[in-house]
Design an enzyme around this catalytic site. Structure first.
Site, PDB file in Angstrom:
ATOM      1  N   HIS A   1       0.834  -1.214   0.000  1.00  0.00           N
ATOM      2  CA  HIS A   1       0.000   0.000   0.000  1.00  0.00           C
ATOM      3  C   HIS A   1       0.861   1.252   0.000  1.00  0.00           C
ATOM      4  CE1 HIS A   1       0.429   0.756   4.437  1.00  0.00           C
ATOM      5  NE2 HIS A   1       0.401  -0.562   4.530  1.00  0.00           N
TER       6      HIS A   1
ATOM      7  N   ASP B   1      -0.144   4.350   1.086  1.00  0.00           N
ATOM      8  CA  ASP B   1      -0.410   5.321   2.137  1.00  0.00           C
ATOM      9  C   ASP B   1       0.358   5.012   3.410  1.00  0.00           C
ATOM     10  OD1 ASP B   1      -2.165   3.040   2.267  1.00  0.00           O
ATOM     11  OD2 ASP B   1      -3.262   4.065   3.873  1.00  0.00           O
TER      12      ASP B   1
ATOM     13  N   ASP C   1       6.562   0.584   6.961  1.00  0.00           N
ATOM     14  CA  ASP C   1       5.156   0.259   6.700  1.00  0.00           C
ATOM     15  C   ASP C   1       4.548   1.302   5.767  1.00  0.00           C
ATOM     16  OD1 ASP C   1       2.559  -0.693   6.852  1.00  0.00           O
ATOM     17  OD2 ASP C   1       2.190   0.082   8.855  1.00  0.00           O
TER      18      ASP C   1
ATOM     19  N   GLU D   1      -4.999   1.735   2.875  1.00  0.00           N
ATOM     20  CA  GLU D   1      -4.997   0.545   3.726  1.00  0.00           C
ATOM     21  C   GLU D   1      -5.067   0.920   5.200  1.00  0.00           C
ATOM     22  OE1 GLU D   1      -3.322  -2.675   6.225  1.00  0.00           O
ATOM     23  OE2 GLU D   1      -2.578  -0.631   5.934  1.00  0.00           O
ATOM     24  N   GLU D   2      -4.425   2.019   5.566  1.00  0.00           N
ATOM     25  CA  GLU D   2      -4.392   2.420   6.973  1.00  0.00           C
ATOM     26  C   GLU D   2      -5.742   2.912   7.478  1.00  0.00           C
ATOM     27  OE1 GLU D   2      -1.982   1.633   8.650  1.00  0.00           O
ATOM     28  OE2 GLU D   2      -0.128   1.732   7.495  1.00  0.00           O
TER      29      GLU D   2
ATOM     30  N   ASP E   1       1.082 -10.289   0.513  1.00  0.00           N
ATOM     31  CA  ASP E   1       0.945  -8.894   0.952  1.00  0.00           C
ATOM     32  C   ASP E   1       1.809  -8.696   2.191  1.00  0.00           C
ATOM     33  OD1 ASP E   1       0.102  -6.277   1.105  1.00  0.00           O
ATOM     34  OD2 ASP E   1      -1.972  -6.736   1.616  1.00  0.00           O
TER      35      ASP E   1
ATOM     36  N   HIS F   1       4.028   3.088  12.968  1.00  0.00           N
ATOM     37  CA  HIS F   1       2.877   3.836  13.491  1.00  0.00           C
ATOM     38  C   HIS F   1       3.240   4.777  14.638  1.00  0.00           C
ATOM     39  CE1 HIS F   1      -0.594   1.171  11.790  1.00  0.00           C
ATOM     40  NE2 HIS F   1       0.417   1.283  10.961  1.00  0.00           N
TER      41      HIS F   1
END
Length: 600
Positions: free
Chosen positions: A182, A184, A217, A251-252, A280, A569
């Site tokens: 992803h 984002d 990530d 995705e987030e 994935d 994160h």
């Protein structure tokens, strides 16, 4: 990984030895283990009552040679490309060069320097201007990977979703493989910017790590995949099996506008079960009990957000009732937390199979723990003892069973006005052995006595269970605010005739691990054990495309290290470049191995 994901765990590392008395499988209600600590590596094994980990009934003459046929956890040989051996060897050598390292770092660093933040409750693409941040990222990809953009077919879906298709040189009936990532990233809170060692969107390279939001990530996955493909194109490789790349952009924040739309295009073109396998983002591998353990995720827990709302009459706070809506809501929430889900370890749960892999192959598992795990295969008493060990740790417990977390609360508008409404949101993660319906039934029953205690009318998920009458003092409504919730993911087969994809992936993991270390031969010092995710990835939209979905990022977590400690994160997100280059080795090896496998 999604912004509400829980931590992901692998196995317990007991501190201290288990006594002989403790290791005996006697069913007595006593605690017998010192505090269990966790080495977070990967998400635990997913479960389905039909597909649990069993020995692969296959001859050792198979193309995917079985190096261990032990009943606990069979292993395959390292699977190195044969037909494409020359290409693989050439690319492997290139990955170890300083020029390749510098170019790869430049690509990842540049990607990190373009903020592609996604936020909760963003409007549709074309209406919410915050999506416009992805346009510069697309331009960057096009300029950075020229061979991909002149060779592969690129399709833009809902403006910012990307599908790349590397079409085989000749028509054939082989299903394509799909690699996903992803675009984002989780937003950087402005109040935390000064806590970063290097600015969050600097893409700073310190000689060992690339720093910045998305460096791990999941731009490491996206740029890693593109780097592998660009490098294969440069080598002159031409696939005989189509390769599909799918990159979502939200995705987030649920994936609805990204992967949710990509899926529609992919299913329309390839049909149900039209993809051979999907890989994935996920966890990687780390050293556990003296042995490297890799854990491709073969499933994910489900999820459901439940809003609990209490309404009572308002008025002046100088003449209060015995309980305001906030007071009643507080009692409800306390009742939730006083009644956690009951969690039991059983043999038909994948985490149990993971423990069997550890007991079978990890070199330094304490003798008594290994004994308990192996005995538990036939002894219910030993199984109960094992459960009392592993479920002592909240992280493992939360992966085995369903969970509840009160994450949001609101009520009242003024200090001298009685609140007419108060609400909270409870986030549930649903065990792979449960369902959305079962969880709703549990919540409904749980709050029924509280509604009765406070004389509230009660509506649970649209069903009016008690009517509002003259004597009622308000209302209680619990509702699903997550659009029906998400069921636990179907589980990827890891045994029997349908496990070819799992074996190809397992052999690829071992080959990439060896190749990056210059190890020759089929044997490998890494064990592959099926695992699961507690959080959710974009694969939630791809269930109909294939039964063979793996959440795995071939990233070295080190010795009992926690990959989540790499700032995912939070502040100081980063990735070790050596670990990331090995990821590129993995993607390259997987593409070549899948291209050679006619069984997929």
């Amino acid at each position: 990984m999604e912004n509400t994901e829980e931590a992901k765990a692998f196995l317990p590392s007991p501190v201290g030895a288990i006594t002989d008395e403790q290791s005996r499988p006697k069913c007595k209600a006593r605690k017998f283990l010192q505090r269990v600590t966790l080495s977070v590596l990967l998400a635990l094994v997913a479960y389905n009552s039909v597909h649990i980990w069993r020995p692969i009934q296959q001859s050792t003459e198979s193309a995917y040679g079985i190096t261990s046929m032990s009943s606990g956890c069979p292993q395959v040989d390292a699977l190195r490309p044969s037909k494409h051996q020359e290409v693989w060897s050439e690319v492997t050598k290139e990955i170890h060069t300083e020029d390749f390292r510098n170019q790869a770092v430049q690509w990842l660093s540049g990607a990190v320097q373009i903020p592609t933040e996604s936020f909760d409750q963003m409007g549709p693409v074309g209406q919410d201007p915050r999506w416009d941040a992805f346009a510069p990222f697309h331009a960057y990809l096009e300029s950075s990977f020229p061979l991909i953009h002149t060779t592969l077919k690129r399709t833009e879906v809902n403006t910012y979703g990307l599908i790349y298709e590397w079409v085989a040189a000749e028509d054939n009936f082989l299903k394509p493989i799909l690699l996903a990532a992803h675009q984002d990233v989780v937003p950087v809170a402005p109040t935390t910017v000064d806590q970063w060692t290097h600015p969050p969107y600097s893409g700073h390279y310190d000689g060992q790590r690339v720093w910045g939001r998305g460096s791990n990530d999941d731009k490491s996955g996206l740029i890693g995949i593109l780097t592998a493909v660009e490098t294969l194109l440069k080598s002159g490789f031409k696939p005989t099996r189509n390769l599909v790349l799918a990159f979502g952009f939200d995705e987030e924040t649920s994936g609805l506008q990204g992967a949710g739309e990509l899926y529609k295009v992919l299913e329309q073109k390839y049909g149900k079960d039209g993809i051979a396998m999907v890989v994935d983002e996920g966890m990687g591998y780390s050293e556990q009990y003296g042995t490297y353990i890799a854990g491709p995720g073969i499933g994910e827990k489900g999820s459901l957000n439940v809003q609990v709302e209490v309404k009572t009459p308002g008025g002046h706070s100088s003449v209060p009732p015995a309980h305001t809506s906030i007071g009643v809501l507080s009692a409800l929430l306390v009742h939730f937390e006083q009644n956690p889900f009951e969690v039991t370890l059983t043999r038909d749960q994948p985490i149990y199979s993971t423990f069997q892999c550890i007991a079978e192959h990890a070199k330094d598992v304490p003798k008594d723990l290994r004994k308990i795990i192996k005995k538990s295969a036939k002894s219910d008493c030993a199984l109960k003892k094992l459960g009392s060990i592993v479920l002592e740790d909240n992280l493992i417990k939360s992966l085995v069973g369903s969970t509840q977390a009160i994450d949001m609360i609101q009520g009242g508008v003024k200090s001298n006005a009685l609140p007419e409404q108060a609400w909270a949101v409870v986030n549930h993660r649903i065990s792979v052995t449960s369902s959305v319906a079962e969880l709703k039934a549990r919540d409904t029953k749980l709050l029924e006595p509280i509604a009765h205690k406070f004389n509230l009318s009660y509506n649970a998920f649209g069903d009016q269970l008690t009517e509002e009458g003259a004597s009622s003092r308000g209302s209680l409504v619990i509702s699903d605010i997550s659009r029906g919730g998400l069921e636990p993911a179907p589980v990827t087969p890891t045994s029997g005739d349908e496990s070819v994809a799992y074996r190809v992936l397992s052999g690829t993991i071992k080959a990439a691990f060896n190749a990056y270390r210059g190890v020759e031969g089929d044997a490998s010092d890494i064990v592959v054990a099926p695992s699961m995710m507690s959080g959710n990835t974009d694969t939630r939209f791809y269930w109909n495309l294939t039964r063979h979905i793996f959440r795995y990022s071939h990233q070295n977590g080190g010795k009992n290290d926690n990959p989540l400690s790499q700032g995912i994160h939070t502040v100081n997100e980063r990735i070790e470049v050596d670990a990331w280059l090995e990821m590129i080795q993995f993607y390259t090896t997987l593409i070549l191995n899948a291209d050679e496998s006619t069984d997929l």
